[in-house]
Design a protein around this motif. Structure first.
Motif, PDB file in Angstrom:
ATOM      1  N   SER A  55      -9.202  28.511  -3.247  1.00  0.00           N
ATOM      2  CA  SER A  55      -9.664  27.179  -3.653  1.00  0.00           C
ATOM      3  C   SER A  55     -10.750  27.254  -4.716  1.00  0.00           C
ATOM      4  CB  SER A  55     -10.217  26.420  -2.443  1.00  0.00           C
ATOM      5  OG  SER A  55      -9.206  26.221  -1.486  1.00  0.00           O
TER       6      SER A  55
ATOM      7  N   ALA B 107      -8.598  31.928   6.785  1.00  0.00           N
ATOM      8  CA  ALA B 107      -9.437  30.832   6.297  1.00  0.00           C
ATOM      9  C   ALA B 107     -10.245  31.272   5.080  1.00  0.00           C
ATOM     10  CB  ALA B 107     -10.361  30.341   7.411  1.00  0.00           C
TER      11      ALA B 107
ATOM     12  N   LYS C 295      -8.068  31.352   1.994  1.00  0.00           N
ATOM     13  CA  LYS C 295      -7.838  29.991   1.493  1.00  0.00           C
ATOM     14  C   LYS C 295      -9.065  29.500   0.713  1.00  0.00           C
ATOM     15  CE  LYS C 295      -6.370  25.423   3.009  1.00  0.00           C
ATOM     16  NZ  LYS C 295      -6.061  24.570   4.156  1.00  0.00           N
ATOM     17  N   LEU C 296     -10.246  29.815   1.221  1.00  0.00           N
ATOM     18  CA  LEU C 296     -11.477  29.426   0.537  1.00  0.00           C
ATOM     19  C   LEU C 296     -11.554  30.076  -0.839  1.00  0.00           C
ATOM     20  CD1 LEU C 296     -14.397  28.165   0.586  1.00  0.00           C
ATOM     21  CD2 LEU C 296     -15.127  30.387   1.453  1.00  0.00           C
TER      22      LEU C 296
ATOM     23  N   GLU D  45     -12.636  20.185   3.824  1.00  0.00           N
ATOM     24  CA  GLU D  45     -11.695  20.665   4.851  1.00  0.00           C
ATOM     25  C   GLU D  45     -11.605  22.191   4.850  1.00  0.00           C
ATOM     26  OE1 GLU D  45      -6.941  20.548   5.885  1.00  0.00           O
ATOM     27  OE2 GLU D  45      -7.756  18.983   4.604  1.00  0.00           O
ATOM     28  N   THR D  46     -11.570  22.769   3.670  1.00  0.00           N
ATOM     29  CA  THR D  46     -11.495  24.229   3.564  1.00  0.00           C
ATOM     30  C   THR D  46     -12.755  24.874   4.128  1.00  0.00           C
ATOM     31  OG1 THR D  46     -10.124  24.020   1.584  1.00  0.00           O
ATOM     32  CG2 THR D  46     -11.160  26.147   1.961  1.00  0.00           C
TER      33      THR D  46
ATOM     34  N   GLN E 279     -12.723  24.706   7.913  1.00  0.00           N
ATOM     35  CA  GLN E 279     -11.831  25.715   8.491  1.00  0.00           C
ATOM     36  C   GLN E 279     -12.499  27.081   8.537  1.00  0.00           C
ATOM     37  OE1 GLN E 279      -8.306  25.450   6.070  1.00  0.00           O
ATOM     38  NE2 GLN E 279      -7.508  23.678   7.172  1.00  0.00           N
TER      39      GLN E 279
ATOM     40  N   GLU F  23     -13.994  21.186  -1.598  1.00  0.00           N
ATOM     41  CA  GLU F  23     -13.147  20.683  -0.519  1.00  0.00           C
ATOM     42  C   GLU F  23     -13.776  20.931   0.847  1.00  0.00           C
ATOM     43  OE1 GLU F  23      -9.752  23.012  -1.394  1.00  0.00           O
ATOM     44  OE2 GLU F  23      -9.662  22.215  -3.403  1.00  0.00           O
TER      45      GLU F  23
END
Length: 197
Positions: free
Chosen positions: A116, A109, A112-113, A69-70, A73, A67
């Protein structure tokens, strides 16, 4: 001899006051410098994390379908976190809050990474990724230890300049209270964990 007795007493008192003031000054400088060095250690631990994140991002970018977007960020949060630096002599509450906000953004961030990554078995099995992830975990512990040590050094210094009679001399020598590193707002509340299957 009686004529010189008041002069001798004044000289002894002045000498005692001088030694006391010099001792206080030297201790305050030592404790203040120890606290500043501890702050440098906090920054060093955060710098280590930033360096590791750069390598982690490069490793994750190798997974072509990851991803974007991730990753973006994380890259942006890392850039922001590295742009906020505080001089150890200027640890105002505002500067520390700005520094902490940037670091918290990067932590969010990064979390979130790492969440993911769970959807990418090949990446999770990548030896470089696993090693970097392990190093990041260790670095987070180092950051916590460095912040705790900084607060301990600040505490020693602040007690010296706030307790009487040191508080009297602190004003004369212009020693001011140093700010401690504080937890993020709301961190005292346990996060909600919601498992969806």
């Amino acid at each position: 001899m009686k004529k010189f007795l008041p002069i001798i007493l004044i000289a002894i008192i002045a000498y005692g006051f001088y030694n006391w003031a010099v001792g206080f000054q030297n201790n305050a400088v030592e404790f203040q410098e120890n606290a500043k060095t501890s702050w440098s250690n906090v920054e060093s631990a955060y710098q280590r994390r930033n360096d590791l994140i750069g390598n982690l991002v490069k490793t994750v970018q190798g997974a072509a379908d990851f991803e974007k977007e991730t990753l973006t960020q994380v890259i942006e949060a890392r850039a922001k976190a590295t742009s906020v630096n505080i001089n150890a002599g200027d640890l105002t509450p505002e500067n520390m809050a700005q520094f902490q906000k940037a670091q918290s953004g990067l932590s969010g961030a990064l979390s979130k990474l790492l969440v993911s990554v769970e959807r990418y078995p090949d990446l999770k099995a990548n030896r470089n990724f696993l090693e970097l992830q392990s190093q990041l975990e260790g670095t987070e512990n180092r950051i916590n230890v460095a912040r705790d040590r900084f607060n301990e050094k600040v505490n020693i210094y602040n007690k010296l300049i706030k307790k009487f009679p040191g508080s009297f001399l602190a004003g004369i020598f212009n020693f001011t209270e140093m700010n401690r590193y504080k937890a993020d707002a709301g961190s005292e509340k346990a996060p909600d964990v919601n498992f969806k299957f």
